[in-house]
Write an enzyme that holds these catalytic residues in place. Structure first.
Site, PDB file in Angstrom:
ATOM      1  N   LYS A   1     -51.203  23.141  -1.902  1.00 40.42           N
ATOM      2  CA  LYS A   1     -52.302  22.688  -3.113  1.00 40.42           C
ATOM      3  C   LYS A   1     -51.315  23.609  -4.576  1.00 40.42           C
ATOM      4  CE  LYS A   1     -56.315  24.866  -4.915  1.00 40.42           C
ATOM      5  NZ  LYS A   1     -57.558  25.424  -4.772  1.00 40.42           N
TER       6      LYS A   1
ATOM      7  N   GLU B   1     -42.859  28.519   3.398  1.00 35.67           N
ATOM      8  CA  GLU B   1     -43.054  28.282   5.036  1.00 35.67           C
ATOM      9  C   GLU B   1     -43.199  26.188   4.662  1.00 35.67           C
ATOM     10  OE1 GLU B   1     -45.170  29.912   3.924  1.00 35.67           O
ATOM     11  OE2 GLU B   1     -46.080  31.976   5.841  1.00 35.67           O
TER      12      GLU B   1
ATOM     13  N   GLY C   1     -58.128  26.049  -0.704  1.00 37.80           N
ATOM     14  CA  GLY C   1     -57.154  25.382  -0.267  1.00 37.80           C
ATOM     15  C   GLY C   1     -57.996  25.159   1.992  1.00 37.80           C
ATOM     16  N   ARG C   2     -58.395  26.256   1.963  1.00 38.06           N
ATOM     17  CA  ARG C   2     -58.961  25.957   3.267  1.00 38.06           C
ATOM     18  C   ARG C   2     -60.476  25.856   3.455  1.00 38.06           C
ATOM     19  NH1 ARG C   2     -59.290  31.293   0.583  1.00 38.06           N
ATOM     20  NH2 ARG C   2     -61.429  31.566   0.089  1.00 38.06           N
TER      21      ARG C   2
ATOM     22  N   GLU D   1     -60.589  34.159   5.402  1.00 34.46           N
ATOM     23  CA  GLU D   1     -60.477  34.109   4.036  1.00 34.46           C
ATOM     24  C   GLU D   1     -61.188  34.444   3.509  1.00 34.46           C
ATOM     25  OE1 GLU D   1     -56.903  31.009   2.842  1.00 34.46           O
ATOM     26  OE2 GLU D   1     -55.479  32.922   3.648  1.00 34.46           O
TER      27      GLU D   1
ATOM     28  N   HIS E   1     -63.226  32.803  31.970  1.00 38.67           N
ATOM     29  CA  HIS E   1     -62.895  33.708  32.999  1.00 38.67           C
ATOM     30  C   HIS E   1     -61.657  34.479  32.264  1.00 38.67           C
ATOM     31  CE1 HIS E   1     -64.281  29.642  35.822  1.00 38.67           C
ATOM     32  NE2 HIS E   1     -64.514  29.480  35.269  1.00 38.67           N
TER      33      HIS E   1
ATOM     34  N   LYS F   1     -46.619  38.105   1.231  1.00 39.33           N
ATOM     35  CA  LYS F   1     -45.834  37.760   0.507  1.00 39.33           C
ATOM     36  C   LYS F   1     -44.864  38.145  -0.268  1.00 39.33           C
ATOM     37  CE  LYS F   1     -48.799  33.724   0.804  1.00 39.33           C
ATOM     38  NZ  LYS F   1     -49.614  32.884  -0.254  1.00 39.33           N
TER      39      LYS F   1
HETATM   40  O1  F6P Z   1     -52.736  31.898   2.980  1.00 43.37           O
HETATM   41  C1  F6P Z   1     -52.551  32.366   1.595  1.00 43.37           C
HETATM   42  C2  F6P Z   1     -53.217  30.551   1.260  1.00 43.37           C
HETATM   43  O2  F6P Z   1     -52.650  30.373  -0.490  1.00 43.37           O
HETATM   44  C3  F6P Z   1     -54.569  30.012   2.007  1.00 43.37           C
HETATM   45  O3  F6P Z   1     -55.434  30.351   0.888  1.00 43.37           O
HETATM   46  C4  F6P Z   1     -54.128  28.623   2.241  1.00 43.37           C
HETATM   47  O4  F6P Z   1     -54.821  27.519   2.818  1.00 43.37           O
HETATM   48  C5  F6P Z   1     -52.381  28.379   2.350  1.00 43.37           C
HETATM   49  O5  F6P Z   1     -52.041  30.022   2.155  1.00 43.37           O
HETATM   50  C6  F6P Z   1     -51.081  27.120   1.766  1.00 43.37           C
HETATM   51  O6  F6P Z   1     -51.378  27.005   0.120  1.00 43.37           O
HETATM   52  P1  F6P Z   1     -50.920  25.987  -0.388  1.00 43.37           P
HETATM   53  O7  F6P Z   1     -51.587  24.767   0.232  1.00 43.37           O
HETATM   54  O8  F6P Z   1     -50.367  26.233  -1.852  1.00 43.37           O
HETATM   55  O9  F6P Z   1     -49.289  26.059   0.296  1.00 43.37           O
END
Ligand code: F6P
Length: 554
Positions: free
Chosen positions: A212, A218, A273-274, A359, A390, A518
């Site tokens: 987003k 990453e 995002g979530r 979150e 288990h 971060k």
């Molecule tokens: O963990 C923080 C966060 O912003 C989440 O809310 C989001 O889903 C994820 O990192 C990835 O963000 P993006 O889609 O902007 O890469």
């Protein structure tokens, strides 16, 4: 004033005080007695909607409890909050944004205004663009740099740009289309990248960079590694656009990364995002199961949205689940909630719920910035049954913690073998039953005597076999895991989380808490590579940096 600008302090409401008094009365409540006293209890405390059947009769509640909880919801302004959410009001107050994941699944003809502009034409425009892409790839019409059709798609993304799509695709594996394999690359750990590309050929692989913000470390590092891999595998620079598309609300950054503008699927800042799997972030799902099934997923969620908006609270599934969580979290001191899925394809479904819930509601200040005066989001955990039986069910049955559980199980298996599904289903129900019934001292002693143990042995062993019981659980059943039932299930939990955020007066749609780590990571990185001046800010980090620099290779 709107709830998201001036949230009520719910603990000052009459309904809250009445619940606190009621909690004292419920101290001696047992589910055993409640069922014995009311043969209609199961009927009274169960609900059937959107293809889902909820049995919430095995809870520490009476009709009066439910009445007091729904009164609390009304006094807290939940009715107006639900309309504000679905109408696109800026319920995400700290970012001044709506949270319109529900708009993504509304039918053609609906209108939703954001800043006076109807966003639905653009929402459906992206859906049409998705349909074109999915059809092109499924028909082998999207070719890589050697002219061969794409066979593998890799979604590069993390958090909501990974968990939602990955979990939904996994849950709907029985609906997968044969001609394309979907993979997920999320973590920055090189081993994940290494293991994945071992399965791939660059010439037939398409990467979806899902972000987003298009600023997540990453994701960008993995996208760069994928780009380098493609080039290293012989893809000419000018053909890279055949192997990279993007989903982002930040088109500028995506273009700067090198994604062809025609290959960028927009998403919007008014979708969290979530909560974004319903948008183009769901592209890997659509590629996996086909657009028809993806639209059924959207329709299932839409049916739950309508139920959430229109059903009276007393028979509103998300409202009831949300209020039960408030009851246990704020009046019974429950600090975690287990979601136990008795279905192979839902085996990791809790991972998506963890981000969605924790979150969203892992917050300590209210919408107006004032500190909360009550417990907010619980720890969400769980896993697949019967495996959990288990592993961690011992604690659920005989531990000292109250942990409400949601059991989720389909009636029909996609792959029935003999009587396996009957046993899976029986185990699911019996775990919920055991949590409720427990085993008394008398029952334990009688059981041991019946086995012929001496009185001394009985006296020694019985206390270890007593199970307190009276532990609450919900059981959600549905015919089978389908795109429609799954869409309703995910939307159910999205709205449950929202209900709780309104009661607690918090913002479910921002996540400022993840920013500090971060930022600090950038400074630690500089120390690790020896580019920082002086020592790290604290002795622990400095010591661990020195250990890394002594031992690191590669
Ligand atoms: O963990 C923080 C966060 O912003 C989440 O809310 C989001 O889903 C994820 O990192 C990835 O963000 P993006 O889609 O902007 O890469």
């Amino acid at each position: 004033m709107e709830y998201y600008r001036q949230p009520l302090d719910v603990t000052q409401l009459n309904a809250w005080k009445a619940l606190a008094d009621h909690r004292q009365e419920m101290q001696t409540f047992t589910m055993r007695n409640a069922f014995a006293a009311d043969p209609e209890r199961f009927k009274q405390f169960s609900l059937d909607t959107c293809g889902l059947f909820l049995d919430y009769s095995k809870n520490l509640i009476s009709r009066q409890t439910r009445s007091l909880l729904t009164s609390l919801a009304r006094e807290a302004g939940l009715e107006g909050a639900i309309r504000a959410l679905l109408d696109g009001e800026p319920v995400n107050s700290s970012e001044g944004r709506p949270a319109l994941h529900t708009a993504l699944r509304r039918p053609v003809g609906d209108k939703v205004l954001v800043n006076g502009i109807d966003v639905m034409p653009e929402v459906h425009g992206v859906l049409s663009k998705l349909t074109e892409l999915v059809n092109r790839i499924h028909r082998g019409l999207w070719q890589g740099f050697t002219g061969r059709a794409i066979t593998d798609v890799v979604n590069i993304g993390i958090g909501g740009s990974f968990l939602g799509p990955q979990q939904v695709a996994e849950a709907l594996l029985p609906y997968s289309q044969p001609n394309v394999r979907c993979h997920y690359l999320a973590n920055i750990d090189g081993s994940e990248f290494y293991e994945l590309i071992a399965k791939l050929q660059a010439e037939t692989t398409l990467f979806i960079v899902s972000s987003k913000s298009f600023g997540t470390l990453e994701t960008l590092k993995n996208a760069q590694a994928a780009r380098a891999w493609c080039l290293g595998q012989g893809c000419p620079e000018q053909d890279l656009h055949k192997h990279f598309i993007a989903v982002s609300s930040n088109v500028k950054y995506a273009v700067e990364f090198g994604i062809h503008e025609d290959n960028i699927f927009p998403m919007w800042d008014w979708v969290g995002g979530r909560y974004s799997l319903w948008s183009a972030i769901g592209l890997p799902v659509a590629l996996a199961i086909g657009m028809s099934n993806f639209k059924d997923l959207l329709a299932g969620a839409y049916s739950m949205d309508q139920h959430f908006l229109n059903a009276p609270f007393e028979s509103n599934m998300p409202v009831l689940l949300g209020l039960l969580g408030v009851w246990y979290g704020n009046f019974w001191n429950a600090q975690s909630h287990a979601v136990l899925t008795y279905d192979h394809y839902l085996r990791d479904f809790t991972k998506h719920l963890q981000q969605m819930d924790m979150e969203s509601n892992g917050k300590r200040v209210r919408q107006d910035g004032s500190p909360v005066s009550l417990a907010t989001g619980p720890v969400i955990w769980g896993g697949v049954g019967t495996n959990g039986q288990h592993a961690y069910h011992q604690l659920l049955h005989q531990g000292t913690l109250l942990i409400p559980c949601d059991f989720i199980v389909p009636v029909v298996s996609h792959h029935p073998i003999e009587d396996h599904h009957q046993w899976l289903y029986a185990n699911c129900l019996s775990q919920s039953q055991a949590l409720m019934l427990g085993k008394t001292q008398e029952e334990a002693e009688a059981e041991l005597r019946a086995k012929g143990l001496s009185e001394e042995q009985v006296a020694t062993l019985a206390p270890h076999k007593v199970i307190p019981g009276n532990r609450p659980s919900n059981t959600l059943v549905f015919e089978r895991v389908t795109p429609s039932s799954l869409g309703a299930l995910v939307a159910l939990y999205e709205h449950k989380v929202f209900v709780q955020s309104v009661i607690w007066g918090i913002n479910a749609f921002d996540q400022w808490g993840v920013e500090l780590g971060k930022e600090l990571g950038k400074d630690v990185y500089q120390h690790l590579i020896g580019a920082a001046e002086g020592k790290a800010t604290d002795g622990s980090t400095q010591g661990l940096v020195e250990y890394f620099r002594r031992h690191h290779r590669g």
